[in-house]
Design a protein around this motif. Structure first.
Motif, short mmCIF file in Angstrom:
data_model
loop_
_atom_site.label_atom_id
_atom_site.label_comp_id
_atom_site.label_asym_id
_atom_site.label_seq_id
_atom_site.Cartn_x
_atom_site.Cartn_y
_atom_site.Cartn_z
N LYS A 1 32.77 39.21 52.30
CA LYS A 1 32.22 40.24 51.27
C LYS A 1 31.75 39.31 50.20
O LYS A 1 30.81 39.31 49.64
N SER A 2 32.66 38.57 49.70
CA SER A 2 32.65 37.75 48.53
C SER A 2 31.41 36.61 48.74
O SER A 2 30.50 36.29 47.88
N SER A 3 31.06 36.34 49.96
CA SER A 3 30.25 35.15 50.38
C SER A 3 28.77 35.93 50.39
O SER A 3 27.89 35.50 49.85
N TRP B 1 30.96 45.35 42.11
CA TRP B 1 32.62 45.18 42.23
C TRP B 1 32.84 44.56 43.22
O TRP B 1 32.96 45.06 44.50
N ASP B 2 33.57 43.40 43.41
CA ASP B 2 33.98 42.83 44.65
C ASP B 2 35.51 42.56 44.42
O ASP B 2 35.85 42.62 43.24
N THR B 3 36.21 42.57 45.41
CA THR B 3 37.66 42.55 45.40
C THR B 3 38.10 40.99 45.08
O THR B 3 37.45 39.99 45.33
N ALA B 4 39.09 40.75 44.49
CA ALA B 4 39.85 39.46 44.22
C ALA B 4 40.64 39.18 45.33
O ALA B 4 41.52 38.20 45.02
N GLN C 1 42.73 41.12 47.15
CA GLN C 1 43.96 41.82 47.38
C GLN C 1 44.08 42.66 48.21
O GLN C 1 45.15 43.13 48.78
N GLU C 2 42.79 42.78 49.13
CA GLU C 2 43.01 43.93 50.33
C GLU C 2 43.51 43.13 51.61
O GLU C 2 44.16 43.65 52.57
N ARG C 3 44.15 41.84 51.42
CA ARG C 3 44.81 40.83 52.36
C ARG C 3 46.10 41.53 52.26
O ARG C 3 47.03 41.49 53.28
MG MG Z 1 36.49 38.15 48.93
#
Ligand code: MG
Ligand code: GDP
Length: 176
Positions: free
Chosen positions: A19-21, A60-63, A65-67
């Motif tokens: 996602k972040s990529s 909006w991307d997560t930091a 936290q979904e881990r």
């Molecule tokens: Mg990410």
């Protein structure tokens, strides 16, 4: 300036699907092999043009936290668009994407524009006739028809189809 439409777009999907990529590639045309969720900025913006108008994505991307815990519904509240991302070499990540699509439609109704995004297409290889593609293409098509999703196979690593996803989402948003 030209008429501008602002759109809240959220990234959803299992940890490590990219996602972040995808966001980094879209915003900065860059990529990193790092597995650290350091590029998970919470909020980024980017403008694209559509005909003689502009669309400003508030992304909006997560930091990461979904881990550790389920994402709070607050994260996707009022989103007009979502990229639901999975890794096309990872079946489990597709199941998770299906769950996300259902949750979004349940909580936000049918007006949200959802693009299902199969990332890491650069990792697809063939061993003779056998592909390491982990998700059946018919199954993807069925889900997209049932849930009215856009579908793109992309690679944040090579940049393939990344801009196209955002452009296609932008095309579907009606200007007031
Ligand atoms: Mg990410
Ligand atoms: P997130 O947890 O969903 O935000 O995933 P990240 O963007 O942090 O990516 C997780 C890992 O997958 C990192 O090591 C990335 O370098 C890698 N990755 C992301 N996108 C791709 C891609 O398109 N191809 C390949 N080969 N690796 C990718």
């Amino acid at each position: 300036g030209i008429p501008t439409l602002t759109i809240k777009l959220v990234l959803l999907g299992e940890s490590a699907v990219g996602k972040s990529s995808i966001v980094l590639r879209f915003i900065s045309n860059d990529f990193t092999e790092s597995r650290e969720p350091t590029i998970g900025a919470a909020f980024l913006t980017k403008r694209i043009t559509r005909d003689d108008k502009a669309i400003k994505f508030e992304i909006w991307d997560t930091a990461g936290q979904e881990r550790f815990a389920p994402l709070a519904p607050m994260y996707y509240r009022n989103a007009q668009a979502a990229l639901v991302v999975f890794d096309i070499t990872n079946e489990q990540s597709f199941r998770k994407a299906q769950d996300w699509v259902e949750e979004l439609h349940e909580k936000l109704g049918d007006n949200i524009i959802i693009a299902l995004v199969g990332n890491k297409m650069d990792l697809l290889t063939m061993q003779g006739e056998i592909s390491n593609r982990a998700v059946n293409e018919d199954e993807i098509q069925n889900l997209c028809q049932q849930e009215n999703l856009l579908y793109f196979e992309v690679s944040a690593k090579t940049g393939k189809n990344i801009h196209e996803v955002f452009q296609a989402v932008g095309e579907k948003i009606p200007f007031p």
